[in-house]
Design an enzyme around this catalytic site. Structure first.
Site, PDB file in Angstrom:
ATOM      1  N   GLU A  13       0.823  -1.211   0.000  1.00 34.68           N
ATOM      2  CA  GLU A  13       0.000   0.000   0.000  1.00 34.68           C
ATOM      3  C   GLU A  13       0.857   1.260   0.000  1.00 34.68           C
ATOM      4  OE1 GLU A  13      -2.961   0.937  -0.367  1.00 34.68           O
ATOM      5  OE2 GLU A  13      -4.389  -0.622   0.208  1.00 34.68           O
ATOM      6  N   ASN A 102      -5.436   4.015   7.959  1.00 34.96           N
ATOM      7  CA  ASN A 102      -5.417   3.308   6.681  1.00 34.96           C
ATOM      8  C   ASN A 102      -4.766   4.178   5.612  1.00 34.96           C
ATOM      9  OD1 ASN A 102      -5.969   0.901   5.236  1.00 34.96           O
ATOM     10  ND2 ASN A 102      -7.688   1.900   4.224  1.00 34.96           N
ATOM     11  N   ASP A 120     -11.235  -5.662  10.949  1.00 35.15           N
ATOM     12  CA  ASP A 120     -12.035  -6.818  10.532  1.00 35.15           C
ATOM     13  C   ASP A 120     -13.117  -6.325   9.582  1.00 35.15           C
ATOM     14  OD1 ASP A 120     -13.540  -9.070  10.168  1.00 35.15           O
ATOM     15  OD2 ASP A 120     -14.022  -9.374  12.288  1.00 35.15           O
ATOM     16  N   ASP A 203      -9.859   1.474  -4.218  1.00 33.44           N
ATOM     17  CA  ASP A 203      -8.804   1.439  -3.195  1.00 33.44           C
ATOM     18  C   ASP A 203      -8.011   2.745  -3.263  1.00 33.44           C
ATOM     19  OD1 ASP A 203      -6.920   0.540  -1.270  1.00 33.44           O
ATOM     20  OD2 ASP A 203      -7.203  -1.515  -1.922  1.00 33.44           O
TER      21      ASP A 203
END
Length: 292
Positions: A13, A102, A120, A203
Site C-alpha cells: 500500500e 489506513n 475486521d 482502493d
C-alpha cells in the site's frame, strides 16, 4: 509493464514518490515494513516498524510521516534495519481495539490527511474517521465520520478538490469535496463515482496533470481513470487481482507504480502482492511534503 524483481507484499500500500530523494516508498502493512526503491540505481531495501504502518508521505527535510495502529508517527530511516519512530499525534478519543489508520497523503499545502478503519472488514463497522494533521496545529477533530474502509485520498492539481473513497464491498463509493486550501476544510460532499457500476472496489488513488483521478480496482485487476467530471475514460488491466494503490513518479512524473495485495486465489498466485511500474502516457503531479 515492469515487475520489481521478486518483491512481493502481503498488503502492499501507499506508494509515494520523493522527488528530493529520487526514490519510491511504499509499505507492507501486516509485515510492518516500509520499502524504498532508488529511482536511479534500482536498489531496494526495507525497514521494520513496531506497529503496522498503513500509509506514508514525505516530510520536508527528510524522513516520512506515517499513519499507524495507534496514531500518526514520524519515521526516520537510517542504516539500521528498524525505523526510528516518534509518535506525533493521535485522535483525542484514541483508537479503539481492532482499529488502525489506513490510507493517507498530504494536501497541496503540506498538511497530512489519513483515516481510520476497523480492521475486521467482515464486521462492516462504520466507525472510521478522517483526520487532518499539520505541524502547527497538530491533529484535528474528525472531519468525516461513519466510514467503513477509508481510502482513495487525492487532491486536484490546484488543491481545491479533495477525493475520498470507501472501499468496503457494502459501499464502493468515491466522493468529491470542495476544499478550502487556506484552512484545510472540505465541504460540499458529493458522489464522484459509484464503483458498483465498474470493476473492482475503489482502493488507493492518484491524480494526473490533467486533473484526472486514477483509482485501483481492488478485486477487479485494473486501474481506472476518471475525468474531473466523474466520467470513466480509461482502463488499464494489471496482472494482479487486487491492485491496491498507484502513484506517479520518476524523473518526469510519467511512471505509475502500482502495489497489490495477496488474494490467496490460485489464479493470482504468481502476481498477487507484486509491485509493478507502468508508463500510462500521462504525467502526474508532484506531491507536497509535510510542512513544506
Amino acid at each position: 509493464m515492469e515487475r520489481l524483481s521478486d518483491i512481493a507484499c502481503t498488503v502492499g500500500e501507499s506508494p509515494t514518490w520523493s522527488a528530493a530523494e529520487s526514490a519510491w516508498y511504499w509499505v507492507d502493512i501486516p509485515a510492518k515494513r516500509v520499502w524504498r526503491l532508488d529511482g536511479v540505481t534500482g536498489a531496494s531495501r526495507y525497514w521494520t516498524t513496531t506497529e503496522m504502518v498503513a500509509c506514508v508521505a514525505a516530510k520536508a527535510g527528510g524522513g516520512l510521516i506515517a499513519g499507524m495502529e495507534t496514531g500518526i508517527f514520524s519515521l526516520e530511516l537510517g542504516e539500521a534495519e528498524a525505523a526510528a519512530q516518534i509518535k506525533l499525534a493521535a485522535p483525542a478519543a484514541g483508537l479503539g481495539a481492532g482499529m488502525r489508520f489506513n490510507d493517507g497523503r498530504c494536501d497541496r499545502q503540506g498538511r497530512f490527511w489519513s483515516g481510520t478503519m476497523f480492521m475486521d472488514m467482515s464486521a462492516a463497522r462504520a466507525i472510521g474517521e478522517l483526520y487532518r494533521y499539520d505541524v502547527a496545529r497538530g491533529i484535528s477533530a474528525p472531519v468525516v465520520s461513519e466510514l467503513i474502509t477509508q481510502n482513495g485520498l487525492a487532491f486536484s492539481p490546484d488543491g481545491r478538490t479533495m477525493y475520498l473513497s470507501d472501499s468496503h464491498p457494502a459501499r464502493r463509493m468515491v466522493w468529491a469535496f470542495d476544499y478550502d486550501i487556506d484552512d484545510g476544510v472540505p465541504s460540499g460532499r458529493r458522489v464522484f463515482a459509484d464503483m458498483s457500476a465498474y470493476a473492482g472496489r475503489p482502493d488507493g488513488a492518484a491524480i494526473d496533470s490533467d486533473g484526472c483521478y486514477w483509482i485501483c480496482g481492488n478485486d477487479g485487476g485494473c486501474v481506472l481513470r476518471f475525468t474531473p467530471d466523474g466520467k470513466l475514460d480509461r482502463r488499464i488491466d494489471v496482472p494482479m487481482l487486487k491492485p491496491a494503490m498507484c502513484a506517479f513518479g520518476g524523473k518526469d512524473l510519467d511512471t505509475l507504480l502500482v502495489t497489490s495485495i495477496v488474494s490467496g486465489k490460485p489464479e493470482d498466485a504468481e502476481w498477487g502482492g507484486a509491485v509493478v511500474l507502468l508508463r500510462p502516457g500521462v504525467k502526474g503531479v508532484a506531491e507536497t511534503p509535510l510542512g513544506l
